[in-house]
Enzyme design. Structure first.
Site, PDB file in Angstrom:
ATOM      1  N   CYS A   1     103.671-109.296 -43.743  1.00  0.00           N
ATOM      2  CA  CYS A   1     102.636-108.358 -43.899  1.00  0.00           C
ATOM      3  C   CYS A   1     102.725-107.151 -42.772  1.00  0.00           C
ATOM      4  O   CYS A   1     103.481-106.024 -43.033  1.00  0.00           O
ATOM      5  CB  CYS A   1     101.270-108.330 -44.030  1.00  0.00           C
ATOM      6  SG  CYS A   1     100.888-109.994 -45.059  1.00  0.00           S
TER       7      CYS A   1
ATOM      8  N   HIS B   1      96.447-102.815 -41.994  1.00  0.00           N
ATOM      9  CA  HIS B   1      97.001-103.990 -41.296  1.00  0.00           C
ATOM     10  C   HIS B   1      97.890-103.400 -40.007  1.00  0.00           C
ATOM     11  O   HIS B   1      99.202-104.111 -40.065  1.00  0.00           O
ATOM     12  CB  HIS B   1      97.625-105.112 -42.141  1.00  0.00           C
ATOM     13  CG  HIS B   1      97.718-106.394 -41.712  1.00  0.00           C
ATOM     14  ND1 HIS B   1      98.294-107.317 -42.232  1.00  0.00           N
ATOM     15  CD2 HIS B   1      97.043-106.763 -40.787  1.00  0.00           C
ATOM     16  CE1 HIS B   1      97.785-108.491 -41.644  1.00  0.00           C
ATOM     17  NE2 HIS B   1      97.386-108.341 -40.783  1.00  0.00           N
TER      18      HIS B   1
END
Ligand SMILES: *[C@@H]1O[C@H](CO)[C@@H](O)[C@H](O)[C@H]1NC(C)=O
Ligand SMILES: *[C@@H]1O[C@H](CO)[C@@H](O)[C@H](O)[C@H]1NC(C)=O
Ligand SMILES: *[C@@H]1O[C@H](CO)[C@@H](O)[C@H](O)[C@H]1NC(C)=O
Ligand SMILES: *[C@@H]1O[C@H](CO)[C@@H](O)[C@H](O)[C@H]1NC(C)=O
Ligand SMILES: *[C@@H]1O[C@H](CO)[C@@H](O)[C@H](O)[C@H]1NC(C)=O
Length: 536
Positions: free
Chosen positions: A72, A128
């Site tokens: 990610c 993120h």
């Protein structure tokens, strides 16, 4: 008229022409989290029907060879910067909630480029890419507005993240609107993000172009204890799926597909669909097993998230625009996550920057011609592996996690009843309806199109190559997409060439800083039980 009075007029009209150009395409970028290769029906899945996503593929361009990073944080950093994650120190293990790290603030991000040419920029969903300090957050980095989770995942109903520290679990709210904890929100997070995205579209002032990213939590696990979460009535609809875990996962994907339908419908209702470029992509391969397993399947590809094998990096991707000239509706050129930045800027008529790794693929996609890219690199110096793709070949070196580099997910394919008719599901979908309303429906012979994205290879091979610190594996990923046959001893000169190219990339790397011991100042109990910024 004197020069001084003419100048402001020139500057003003120049400004209008280049900065407030309503003819620039709107861009809506939808990113799925940990979605597997075999988890959309346009890739051949009979289990999980994704008629809205598929309709975009059948009337746009499905990518046969779209590659991302394997995890990610690295993928998102690469998407936002147009640079390989190891050029910004964002490679390797994803960011933890109590880690003080981000994409360096002197690197320009995708929304900043669009904002500079007059776009309204909005992010709904996962970030993120750094959240310890205010200057790392989306609203400091090019987004006009933000609602979403700042870290890697979020509980689908409680919006919390729980981390287990030395002295036990710590938990806090992880959902924020701009800089403020979003205590007001209610509902299933995929619906929440859909409603927020629809609201951005409804409220958009169409005299400016729109840049909207919707980075869903789905179908990532909701946490390491709660894992899979979906509305029970949706799970019940999918009773024909044999594995209960897979059924739950499929319901999470169905909600994601519904979201795509609602977003496209909102664009149509707003009257801007015909001038909007839509991207749907996955951030990395599915997480079939291991920590945060979601029962995704990359079958028949080898490997899962966090692995350099095809299952970790060759992922779902498509681009839709009413104005594309690619009548093949399928493009099998290499496309890398870093290519979006220059490709989308180019689509908007903006000269892409040159100090990046991404290449402009707009013309290649549009005219169905050869990819502008020959090489793709993956470096994870945290786990300790690297890979390089060069032409038809991929070389893997170091020590990828072996349990993440096998053939997984094949046993999740079982059915215990009949799924609904695929063709009816497509015809009833919101995206199909929206396309119909603008006269852009596709040929109902889409099953032959679907065949183009289906990968046929042997996912049962047993004696397969694993590299080590001293040995490499070399695969022809065009002829052998399942990475069954090591060719390193057949082509030693190619290995030497590729190793030399990889060494050059290695030397340009900013090492991934290993997470320091947990910064206790990030504890949610110190911030009204939220995961807020804690430095400054
Ligand atoms: C977020 O910030 C933008 C820009 O300042 C503002 O227009 C918007 O209203 C803010 N949203 C919220 C919910 O505060
Ligand atoms: C597609 O082709 C037409 C006709 O040649 C052209 O006017 C249009 O600009 C092209 N579209 C794109 C996206 O290049
Ligand atoms: C798709 O591929 C399968 C298997 O190769 C074949 O049997 C089928 O006829 C193809 N369908 C279409 C519509 O091309
Ligand atoms: C391989 O290299 C890594 C990084 O230098 C090291 O941590 C690891 O122990 C090595 N593995 C073996 C088997 O020597
Ligand atoms: C603190 O958290 C509560 C919910 O537990 C919330 O209602 C309240 O608004 C928060 N206070 C501040 C100052 O954010």
């Amino acid at each position: 008229m004197g020069l001084l009075s003419v100048l402001p007029v020139l500057i003003f009209t120049g400004f209008i022409a280049s900065y407030c150009d309503a003819s620039k395409p709107n861009i809506v970028f939808i990113l799925a989290d940990d979605l597997g290769w075999n988890d959309v029906s346009f890739h051949g899945s009979d289990q999980i029907l994704t008629p809205n996503i598929d309709s975009l593929a059948y009337s746009g361009v499905a990518f046969g060879r779209y590659y991302s990073h394997a995890i990610c944080t690295p993928s998102r950093a690469a998407l936002l910067t147009g640079k390989y994650s190891y050029k910004t120190g964002m490679q390797g293990n994803p960011l933890g909630m109590s880690e003080d790290r981000s994409i360096p603030t002197n690197v320009r991000l995708l929304p900043q480029y669009f904002k500079d040419v007059g776009y309204s920029t909005h992010l709904v969903g996962k970030w993120h890419a750094g959240s310890s300090r205010r200057e790392y957050l989306p609203t400091s980095r090019g987004f006009d507005t933000y609602i979403g989770h700042r870290g890697g995942y979020i509980d689908y109903y409680e919006y919390t993240v729980t981390e287990v520290w030395e002295d036990g679990p710590v938990s806090g709210l992880a959902l924020f609107r701009n800089l403020t904890a979003a205590w007001d929100v209610e509902g299933y997070i995929t619906d929440v993000y859909t409603e927020e995205a629809v609201k951005v579209i409804d409220d958009h002032d169409s005299s400016n172009p729109l840049f909207l990213m919707v980075t869903h939590n789905a179908p990532h696990a909701g946490g390491d204890t709660v894992v899979l979460q979906a509305p029970p009535e949706v799970v019940r609809e999918l009773r024909y799926i044999e594995s209960p875990d897979r059924r739950m996962y499929a319901a999470m994907v169905k909600k994601l597909d519904d979201s795509v339908g609602d977003i496209v419908k909102a664009l149509q209702d707003k009257g801007i669909l015909e001038n909007t470029i839509i991207v749907f992509a996955a951030d990395n391969g599915g997480m079939t097993t291991g920590l945060f397993a979601n029962y995704a399947s990359n079958y028949p590809l080898r490997g899962i998230k966090m692995s350099p094998y095809e299952g970790g990096v060759r992922v779902v991707g498509l681009l839709w625009s009413a104005n594309l000239n690619n009548t093949n509706h399928y493009w099998d050129g290499y496309m890398h996550v870093t290519d979006w930045l220059p490709t989308l800027l180019s689509a908007a008529g903006v000269e892409p920057p040159t100090d990046i790794d991404g290449v402009d693929q707009w013309e290649s996609i549009n005219s169905n011609s050869a990819s502008q890219r020959k090489t793709m690199v993956e470096i994870d110096d945290y786990t300790g592996y690297a890979s390089i793709t060069y032409g038809d070949y991929k070389m893997i070196t170091g020590e990828p996690i072996q349990s993440h580099s096998e053939y997984l997910g094949g046993d999740l394919r079982g059915l215990i009843g009949s799924p609904p008719s695929y063709i009816d599901t497509i015809a009833d979908s919101k995206v199909f309806g929206a396309l119909h309303s603008i006269g852009r429906t596709f040929d109902m012979d889409f099953l032959s199109l679907r065949n183009k994205t289906i990968i046929n290879c042997d996912a049962s091979a047993t004696s397969i190559c694993y590299p080590s610190n001293d040995t490499v594996c070399l695969f022809n990923i065009i002829e052998d997409p399942c990475e069954t046959t090591d060719l390193s001893s057949t082509y030693p000169e190619l290995v030497t060439t590729m190793q030399a190219l990889l060494d050059i990339e290695m030397s340009k790397r900013i090492p991934r800083i290993a997470p320091a011991s947990i910064d206790r100042m990030s504890a949610p109990s110190l911030h009204n039980y939220t995961w807020d910024t804690w430095i400054n």
